[in-house]
Every structure is written in structure tokens, then in C-alpha cells.
Design an enzyme around this catalytic site. Structure first.
Site, short mmCIF file in Angstrom:
data_model
loop_
_atom_site.label_atom_id
_atom_site.label_comp_id
_atom_site.label_asym_id
_atom_site.label_seq_id
_atom_site.Cartn_x
_atom_site.Cartn_y
_atom_site.Cartn_z
N HIS A 1 36.70 45.43 31.19
CA HIS A 1 37.29 44.48 30.23
C HIS A 1 36.22 43.78 29.42
O HIS A 1 35.10 43.58 29.86
CB HIS A 1 38.26 43.50 30.91
N ASN B 1 36.06 46.28 35.54
CA ASN B 1 37.07 47.26 35.14
C ASN B 1 36.94 47.64 33.66
O ASN B 1 37.85 48.24 33.09
CB ASN B 1 38.48 46.71 35.42
N ASP C 1 37.61 33.59 25.35
CA ASP C 1 38.81 33.49 26.19
C ASP C 1 38.87 32.18 26.96
O ASP C 1 37.89 31.42 27.00
CB ASP C 1 38.88 34.69 27.14
N GLU D 1 42.24 43.51 29.38
CA GLU D 1 42.29 44.33 30.58
C GLU D 1 42.66 45.77 30.24
O GLU D 1 43.23 46.04 29.17
CB GLU D 1 43.35 43.75 31.54
C1 GLP Z 1 35.09 37.20 32.93
C2 GLP Z 1 35.12 36.98 31.43
C3 GLP Z 1 34.47 38.12 30.69
C4 GLP Z 1 33.15 38.48 31.34
C5 GLP Z 1 33.41 38.95 32.74
C6 GLP Z 1 32.18 39.44 33.47
O1 GLP Z 1 36.22 37.85 33.43
N1 GLP Z 1 36.42 36.77 30.91
O2 GLP Z 1 34.31 37.75 29.33
O3 GLP Z 1 32.49 39.46 30.60
O4 GLP Z 1 33.96 37.87 33.45
O5 GLP Z 1 31.57 38.39 34.12
P1 GLP Z 1 30.20 38.44 34.87
O6 GLP Z 1 29.16 38.31 33.81
O7 GLP Z 1 30.24 37.23 35.76
O8 GLP Z 1 30.13 39.71 35.61
#
Ligand code: GLP
Length: 235
Positions: free
Chosen positions: A138, A136, A67, A143
Site C-alpha cells: 500500500h 502489502n 492520510d 490497500e
Molecule cells: C502506514 C502509512 C503508510 C506507510 C506505511 C509504512 O500504514 N499509512 O503511508 O507507508 O505505514 O510504514 P512504515 O514506514 O512504518 O513501515
């Protein structure tokens, strides 16, 4: 599904890196799906260490990131392009022409999504997809929704995601409201999936995703239907 609980973040990083190293060793021309967020940082550091200290070779790989924020350019320190350069690509022998990250500045963005999906197909799909998980549920930026999005698409970020990711920005107002993300369908087509989750705050959503009902309200729950998922987590 294989589920490994590790003693802490360092072990999680090493174990997940081992799985990626095994993939690269067995198939040097693999297509890797890569993720951002704070969880994979230790994995990338471990991969860099193995590259520097052993014969781990990135030269035949192709990569696709999950992404990117819409509106941010490659040189914006908050962009996922910048993140990947900083943590991995600038430190290993990964050929620039085989690195794929959706462009946050693409106009029209819908065309970028179609081209991205097509580019994944052209190389024969993703061999191993690394995933983090949002608070959440995702994965990528898919989402919670009423249906699973199939392909790469533009998305309005959830208020929860904006709040969670505000820690990387100087204020919550600076967090982009939209992003491009691979779809649940794009992710599910990867041959193997490696999901990582670190910290107490992720345990409840991880449990829901792995053992709860399969529903687009918890996007990661779709992974229950994938035949080859490895989960590495720590509390
Ligand atoms: C972002 C990314 C996700 C990732 C998520 C969790 O929103 N788009 O791909 O999995 O964060 O991040 P973290 O590892 O910092 O909790």
C-alpha cells in the site's frame, strides 16, 4: 525511475532529505506531499537538523499529508496529525495555515475527502510527494484492491495493515479500522515522487512493486507508470 540503494537507514534518511531540501531550495513555495510511518522519521529529523543548522526555510511551503485514521482526533498521540507535529511541524517554521492533513473526525468523511482533493487542485497540485510502502504494497492507505482508487477517499484497512500498525498502539483492538487517504490518482498527479523503504521485510514487496506486473493488487506498482520517481532504499 532512479533507484538508490543506501548502506543503511541513516544514509537513506540523509539522501531522501537531500532530495527534499533540493526541492525546497529550488522552489521555496513548493507544495510537498508528506507521509507518516516509521520510515520517514529519520528524514524529518534530518530536515529539522538542516533547519536548525543552515538556512533551510519552510515559511513558503504548503504541505498535504497522505492520510489519517478515521476516528482519531488531532490530539490523539496515534493520529498522523500528532505524528507530524511531533516529528516536523512543531520544530520548523512551517505556517500552520498551509499544513493540510485530512481530519480523522470529519463528519461526513466523504465531504472531507472531496474538500481535500479540491484543496490540492487549488494550489496547483503537489510538486514532490514523499511515500513509504506498506508490507502489502500500500501507498498512503491505498490497500490492495481490484481497481486503483483515483481521488481522496475513505478506506477499510486491510487486516495486514491493522496487524502491522498495531505496534504503535497498546493493543491491536485499538487500531482504527478505517482511514482517509489520497487516492492512487491523487498521488500519481504529483510532479515528482520520492519512495523510501527500509529493512529486509520491505525488499520483496518493493521488488514486486517496481518490477512486477502493474496491478491494483499491489498498489505501489502504479508508480511504474509515473515519469519522475526516485526510490531510496536500504536492506
Ligand atoms: C502506514 C502509512 C503508510 C506507510 C506505511 C509504512 O500504514 N499509512 O503511508 O507507508 O505505514 O510504514 P512504515 O514506514 O512504518 O513501515
Amino acid at each position: 525511475m532512479k533507484i538508490y540503494k543506501t548502506a543503511g537507514y541513516e544514509e537513506l534518511s540523509r539522501k531522501a532529505a537531500n532530495i527534499i531540501v533540493a526541492q525546497i531550495t529550488l522552489k521555496p513555495a513548493s507544495v510537498l506531499g508528506l507521509a507518516t510511518g516509521s520510515t520517514p522519521v529519520g528524514i524529518y529529523a534530518e530536515l529539522v537538523r538542516r533547519y536548525e543548522q543552515s538556512d533551510l526555510d519552510f515559511s513558503e511551503l504548503t504541505t498535504f499529508n497522505l492520510d489519517e485514521y478515521l476516528g482519531l482526533s488531532k490530539d490523539d498521540p496515534q493520529s498522523y496529525y500528532y505524528f507530524m507535529q511531533q516529528h516536523l511541524f512543531s520544530k520548523v517554521n512551517m505556517p500552520a495555515e498551509r499544513i493540510h492533513i485530512p481530519s480523522g473526525k470529519a463528519d461526513p468523511a466523504d465531504l472531507e475527502c472531496q474538500n481535500y482533493e479540491q484543496a490540492i487542485k487549488v494550489v496547483g497540485g503537489i510538486d514532490l510527494q514523499l511515500l513509504g510502502i506498506g508490507n502489502n504494497g500500500h501507498i498512503g492507505f491505498n490497500e490492495p484492491d481490484e481497481f486503483f482508487e483515483k481521488t481522496t477517499h475513505c478506506v477499510d484497512l486491510d487486516e495486514k495493515t491493522i496487524q502491522a500498525n498495531a505496534r504503535f498502539f497498546s493493543s491491536v483492538d485499538e487500531v482504527p479500522r478505517r482511514a482517509i487517504t489520497m487516492g492512487i490518482g491523487s498521488i500519481m498527479q504529483a510532479k515528482k515522487i520520492l519512495l523510501v523503504a527500509s529493512g529486509k521485510s520491505k525488499q520483496e514487496i518493493l521488488e514486486k512493486s517496481l518490477y512486477g506486473p502493474i496491478t491494483p493488487a499491489v498498489p505501489a506498482s502504479a508508480l511504474q507508470l509515473h515519469p519522475d520517481v526516485t526510490v531510496v532504499y536500504c536492506e
